[in-house]
Design a protein around this motif. Structure first.
Motif, PDB file in Angstrom:
ATOM      1  N   HIS A 124       0.739  -1.447  -0.006  1.00  0.00           N
ATOM      2  CA  HIS A 124      -0.166  -0.079   0.192  1.00  0.00           C
ATOM      3  C   HIS A 124       0.671   1.253   0.007  1.00  0.00           C
ATOM      4  CE1 HIS A 124      -3.872   1.876   1.265  1.00  0.00           C
ATOM      5  NE2 HIS A 124      -2.999   2.872   1.611  1.00  0.00           N
ATOM      6  N   ASP A 147      -1.209   8.164   6.100  1.00  0.00           N
ATOM      7  CA  ASP A 147      -2.580   8.124   5.870  1.00  0.00           C
ATOM      8  C   ASP A 147      -3.157   7.415   7.108  1.00  0.00           C
ATOM      9  OD1 ASP A 147      -2.243   5.189   5.639  1.00  0.00           O
ATOM     10  OD2 ASP A 147      -2.827   5.280   3.505  1.00  0.00           O
ATOM     11  N   ASP A 347      -6.310   7.094  -1.640  1.00  0.00           N
ATOM     12  CA  ASP A 347      -6.245   5.641  -2.134  1.00  0.00           C
ATOM     13  C   ASP A 347      -6.578   5.383  -3.611  1.00  0.00           C
ATOM     14  OD1 ASP A 347      -5.045   4.932   0.186  1.00  0.00           O
ATOM     15  OD2 ASP A 347      -6.825   4.016   0.979  1.00  0.00           O
TER      16      ASP A 347
HETATM   17 FE   LIG Z   1      -3.559   4.859   1.847  1.00  0.00          FE
END
Ligand SMILES: [Fe+2]
Length: 583
Positions: A124, A147, A347
């Motif tokens: 990620h 994040d 995202d």
């Molecule tokens: Fe993220």
């Protein structure tokens, strides 16, 4: 060589295609299925990307998926043993991700065994870092992703050099800047996914009176990571209950579970607010304190990163990188002189990041692309636009439609804006990322203080404390703002020169700042021409720019722009070269 990036089964599902190192298309699934922050499998987004690239699925060589369920397995197992619900959730996630080739094949009515593409898993935060560094103009830069949580980490940092990234460190669950912001946002009574943005706007109305208390909620610490932050876990619940993310409306809209414990409001001395409770002084002060503490830690991390890497450039991504207020302070509080933030820093951007990670980091291809604009979404031909107008109410009684040449269109539209009217401005290809940047925008006169209230009452129906943004001719930025470093994707907020604030009151926030978009002729010639024409008529090289929508995803097709125009109280709509006015 063709690489398809897919962000699936995660908020902001999206797809992107990179052909021979050049980005060809990128789009969020929400623009098609009209569900904000939609998760699930982005079949429509993938279909669009293939169409834009002129490719079939069979011609895709690599598929990059920005998730690695095997990352931080030790930490996951530690929590899985303690939280059976969490273990079940992880198992579900794992089975979905391993099923991506099948889901892709099913969406295209084919057999997974017939796909020739190689599938890659990209962690990620590495995908976040790749999304910003590999499309930035920098050959050497510090990198930071921050994040809520992804692959069980909340932050990652490193260095980009040429076509390689080096990862220097990460902060794992449960410590997270994003979850800190989300938990206090919830405590303030804003419970929807994405509400952090509202609280950032509210922060400018308060004083950071709760800063000291929040220094205990989000602490500097040398707890095993060099950037030294951790959460005061007694104020949170996510480490006990698991990071609860559910998908309402049949697996579509993401919903976060409650993340703060009873100890948090007690510590802050502010009872948890319910969504319908009035917003009081203490709530504004808490929002200001939340933001102030985020800035201390975020900018502190960046300062250390600058010292460690010795570079003057930084690339940012992750949901925290949308904090334009904090980003705007980078130049004054850190040694960094150049900043690049991916337009889809959240995202959605992972689809682009994963694809570029495969292109450079896995396949070792040289750099050949800089993302200088954000127009990577669908566009429609004049014939399609004409057909959608013919099928719309605007073809009926009372509406007027004029097809104008470019010069006349810009002149007339600028005149309408200068008269204080609200214009839907729909041009070319849709923006990638959550900000409307002059292709799916509503534009209005920045000189009229009342415009904010008018826009809210007639069209946007947003909280009154949320600011609207200015789009400015890039070459005029320094005359109007205290910084002039480019902000093409509206991810930086600067102070408006005190002498100019009363000239553009509508997009100037209560604290004198503006979350500006700097517009160049190269990036968007038509929007640049419109603002230039507005300047010619008024002396002001700025228009107020807000996204073309009304509590829904930004309009994508001309039909949606027409529906939004007919439904709301917009005065005029410009669709390509058509100027439409209402009765
Ligand atoms: Fe993220």
């Amino acid at each position: 060589m063709n690489i398809l990036g897919i962000n699936a089964y995660h908020g902001n599902a999206s797809a992107a295609i990179v052909c021979d190192g050049k980005l060809v298309a990128a789009v969020e699934e929400e623009r098609f299925n009209r569900v904000k922050y939609a998760a699930g499998f982005p079949a429509a987004a993938i279909r669009y990307c293939l169409k834009e690239a002129g490719l079939t699925l069979a011609e895709i060589d690599h598929v990059a998926v920005p998730r690695n369920p095997y990352a931080r397995l030790g930490t996951k197992l530690f929590y899985a043993v303690r939280m059976p619900s969490f273990a079940r959730e992880r198992a579900k996630v794992l089975s979905k991700f391993t099923g991506i080739p099948e889901a892709l094949a099913q969406a295209f009515d084919t057999d997974a065994a017939k796909l020739k593409a190689t599938f890659h898993r990209v962690e990620h935060h590495q995908a976040h870092l790749a999304s910003t560094y590999f499309v930035s103009p920098f050959e050497h830069a510090a990198l930071l992703s921050a994040d809520g949580l992804g692959d069980f980490a909340s932050s990652m940092w490193g260095v980009g050099q040429g076509n390689r990234m080096r990862i220097d460190g990460a902060i794992a669950f449960p410590h997270s800047l994003g979850l800190y912001y989300s938990a206090v946002t919830q405590c303030l009574g804003f419970l929807k996914f994405g509400d952090e943005y509202k609280v950032m706007g509210l922060a400018a109305y308060g004083e950071p009176l709760h800063l000291e208390a929040l220094r205990d909620v989000l602490r500097f610490s040398s707890n095993g990571n060099e950037f030294g932050f951790q959460l005061g876990l007694e104020y949170f619940t996510h480490h006990r209950t698991g990071p609860e993310m559910s998908w309402a409306e049949s697996d579509k809209t993401p919903v976060l579970g409650k993340m703060f414990s009873d100890a948090m409001p007690k510590k802050l001395g502010v009872p948890a607010r319910q969504p319908d409770d009035p917003l009081e002084r203490r709530h504004r002060d808490l929002a200001a304190s939340l933001q102030a503490r985020l800035e201390e830690v975020y900018l502190g991390m960046l300062k250390k990163l600058a010292a460690q890497t010795g570079t003057k450039a930084v690339c940012l991504a992750g949901g925290v990188a949308f904090n334009c207020v904090a980003n705007g302070k980078i130049f004054d509080t850190t040694p960094f002189e150049k900043v690049y933030v991916h337009p889809a820093a959240g995202d959605a951007g992972l689809a682009v990041g994963a694809a570029y990670h495969v292109w450079h980091q896995t396949l070792d291809k040289p750099r050949s692309f800089v993302m200088e604009h954000a127009y990577w979404g669908p566009g429609y031909t004049p014939a399609e636009v004409r057909r959608s107008m013919q099928a719309s109410a605007v073809s009926g009684e009372g509406y007027t439609i004029h097809e104008l040449g470019d010069d006349e269109l810009m002149r007339r539209t600028a005149e309408i804006i200068a008269e204080g009217k609200i214009v839907g401005w729909y041009q070319g290809r849709a923006e990638w990322g959550p900000r409307a940047l002059g292709n799916r925008s509503i534009v209005a006169d920045p000189r009229r203080a009342e415009m904010k209230e008018i826009l809210n009452r007639r069209i946007k129906h947003r909280e009154i404390f949320r600011p609207f943004a200015p789009s400015i001719l890039a070459e005029k930025t320094g005359e109007w703002f205290e910084k002039s470093y480019p902000s093409p994707f509206m991810n930086l907020a600067y102070s408006v020169h005190p002498g100019k604030r009363d000239k553009i009151p509508a997009p100037t926030h209560i604290d004198g700042t503006g979350r500006l978009q700097t517009v160049t002729r190269e990036a968007n010639p038509r929007y640049h021409a419109l603002i230039s024409q507005f300047e010619r008529q008024t002396g002001v090289p700025v228009v107020l720019n807000t996204s073309f929508n009304d509590n829904e995803p930004i309009v994508c097709r001309p039909e949606e722009a027409l529906d939004c125009f007919v439904r709301t109280h917009m005065d005029a709509l410009v669709l390509g070269n058509f100027l439409i006015t209402r009765p």
